[in-house]
Design an enzyme around this catalytic site. Sequence first.
Site, PDB file in Angstrom:
ATOM      1  N   ASN A  37       0.612   3.611   3.262  1.00 36.88           N
ATOM      2  CA  ASN A  37       0.201   2.844   4.300  1.00 36.88           C
ATOM      3  C   ASN A  37       0.240   3.652   5.465  1.00 36.88           C
ATOM      4  OD1 ASN A  37      -2.046   1.830   6.355  1.00 36.88           O
ATOM      5  ND2 ASN A  37      -0.633  -0.247   6.038  1.00 36.88           N
ATOM      6  N   TRP A  38      -0.607   4.719   5.672  1.00 38.33           N
ATOM      7  CA  TRP A  38      -0.281   5.346   6.479  1.00 38.33           C
ATOM      8  C   TRP A  38      -0.385   5.406   7.866  1.00 38.33           C
ATOM      9  CZ3 TRP A  38      -1.968  10.994   4.969  1.00 38.33           C
ATOM     10  CH2 TRP A  38      -1.781  11.228   4.324  1.00 38.33           C
ATOM     11  N   LYS A  39      -1.213   4.050   8.212  1.00 33.43           N
ATOM     12  CA  LYS A  39      -1.471   3.420   9.433  1.00 33.43           C
ATOM     13  C   LYS A  39      -1.940   4.206  10.641  1.00 33.43           C
ATOM     14  CE  LYS A  39       1.520  -0.080   8.623  1.00 33.43           C
ATOM     15  NZ  LYS A  39       3.077  -0.992   9.075  1.00 33.43           N
ATOM     16  N   HIS A 121      -4.423  -6.901   6.321  1.00 35.75           N
ATOM     17  CA  HIS A 121      -2.957  -6.670   6.823  1.00 35.75           C
ATOM     18  C   HIS A 121      -2.538  -7.587   8.203  1.00 35.75           C
ATOM     19  CE1 HIS A 121       0.626  -3.839   9.271  1.00 35.75           C
ATOM     20  NE2 HIS A 121       0.373  -3.116   7.283  1.00 35.75           N
ATOM     21  N   GLU A 123      -1.011  -6.379  10.623  1.00 31.06           N
ATOM     22  CA  GLU A 123      -0.848  -5.745  11.722  1.00 31.06           C
ATOM     23  C   GLU A 123      -3.014  -6.291  12.363  1.00 31.06           C
ATOM     24  OE1 GLU A 123      -0.069  -2.308  10.882  1.00 31.06           O
ATOM     25  OE2 GLU A 123       1.949  -2.544  10.805  1.00 31.06           O
ATOM     26  N   GLU A 190       3.304  -8.900   2.079  1.00 31.09           N
ATOM     27  CA  GLU A 190       4.599  -8.350   3.384  1.00 31.09           C
ATOM     28  C   GLU A 190       4.644  -9.409   4.250  1.00 31.09           C
ATOM     29  OE1 GLU A 190       3.123  -4.189   3.168  1.00 31.09           O
ATOM     30  OE2 GLU A 190       1.957  -4.607   4.670  1.00 31.09           O
ATOM     31  N   GLY A 196       8.258  -2.658   9.838  1.00 37.33           N
ATOM     32  CA  GLY A 196       8.348  -2.063  10.778  1.00 37.33           C
ATOM     33  C   GLY A 196       9.926  -1.743  11.678  1.00 37.33           C
ATOM     34  N   SER A 235       9.379  -3.081   5.856  1.00 31.13           N
ATOM     35  CA  SER A 235      10.552  -1.749   5.686  1.00 31.13           C
ATOM     36  C   SER A 235      11.183  -1.506   3.807  1.00 31.13           C
ATOM     37  CB  SER A 235      11.769  -2.744   6.489  1.00 31.13           C
ATOM     38  OG  SER A 235      11.295  -2.897   7.824  1.00 31.13           O
ATOM     39  N   GLY A 256       4.493   1.733   4.487  1.00 35.96           N
ATOM     40  CA  GLY A 256       4.691   2.280   5.806  1.00 35.96           C
ATOM     41  C   GLY A 256       5.327   2.965   6.161  1.00 35.96           C
ATOM     42  N   GLY A 257       5.851   2.985   7.380  1.00 35.41           N
ATOM     43  CA  GLY A 257       6.928   4.516   7.576  1.00 35.41           C
ATOM     44  C   GLY A 257       7.725   5.418   6.471  1.00 35.41           C
TER      45      GLY A 257
HETATM   46  P1  PGA Z   1       6.933  -0.567   7.107  1.00 34.90           P
HETATM   47  O1  PGA Z   1       5.449  -0.983   6.784  1.00 34.90           O
HETATM   48  O2  PGA Z   1       6.646   0.019   5.776  1.00 34.90           O
HETATM   49  O3  PGA Z   1       6.800   0.476   8.179  1.00 34.90           O
HETATM   50  O4  PGA Z   1       7.446  -2.218   6.977  1.00 34.90           O
HETATM   51  C1  PGA Z   1       4.262  -1.783   5.783  1.00 34.90           C
HETATM   52  C2  PGA Z   1       3.432  -1.708   6.514  1.00 34.90           C
HETATM   53  O5  PGA Z   1       3.000  -2.651   7.246  1.00 34.90           O
HETATM   54  O6  PGA Z   1       2.516  -1.937   5.297  1.00 34.90           O
END
Ligand code: PGA
Length: 279
Positions: A37-39, A121, A123, A190, A196, A235, A256-257
Amino acid sequence: MEQSIESYIKTLVRDVIGQTLGGLEIQSDRQTYVIANWKMNKNLNETAEFFQKIHSSPDVSVVICPPVQLLYPSHLFIKQSGKPLGLGGQNVHWADKGAYTGESSATMLKDVGCEYVIIGHSERRQYSFEDDELVNKKVQQAIKSGLIPIICIGETLGQKNAMQTEQVLSKQLFGALKDIDSSQFILAYEPVWAIGTGQSATAELAQETHAYIRSVLKQIIGQKAECISILYGGSANEKNASEYSAMPDIDGVLVGGASLHAESFDAIINVFAKGEQKS
Ligand code: PGA
């Protein structure tokens, strides 16, 4: 996209088997996913570079979810590379089409090469005020259009501290899957406090929660719940991946990251490809 067709057929077969066997226990061979997930990250050059460097594995379904502007170029880069990588959107609108400025329909996502879409998600639940009802409409629309939804659920830190995790997850699951008569979806647990932050859930806690999620899923879709891949996200990285991959109810990760760099993402794919012995 051979791999995706294969995984589609697998899911379809499980669907049919699930319906035929009804209440019987199904010995499942769930699909393993490593999903990026590159956001709101990366430009065109960085995207090209990523697809040059990234590797794939026949044992893992690898799916990349770039921002919407990079979907079509990513589709072309994937085609050019010949690597069996799947492509997914990060959001979809619930309507077929219409006056919805800034939104993307499921047909549009499919048109630019997507087979998957992330829905719900945290966010988006936080910044775009998506609730369970809206998540459900999006899931319905994705399934109707032939996209595989990657449905995200998870509790906040406040809810965790108030011991409300199970209650929250159960409500999110029943909400997201209302009137869904299909097992063509992926779940991602999640925990919001882990996203994050570097504070990933321990593999033991994630396993316990995934088992709970599967038990709720059984109440909703019966024994087919055994066939649904449940991914961990929050994470996840190349250091903790092997602990997650060893857990019986963790069928991959949503990253994500650590998905932004081909090297770290590759390392995570390798861990799941090795297929650590499930305990
Ligand atoms: P993260 O994000 O790996 O940076 O914690 C995961 C996500 O939001 O899907």
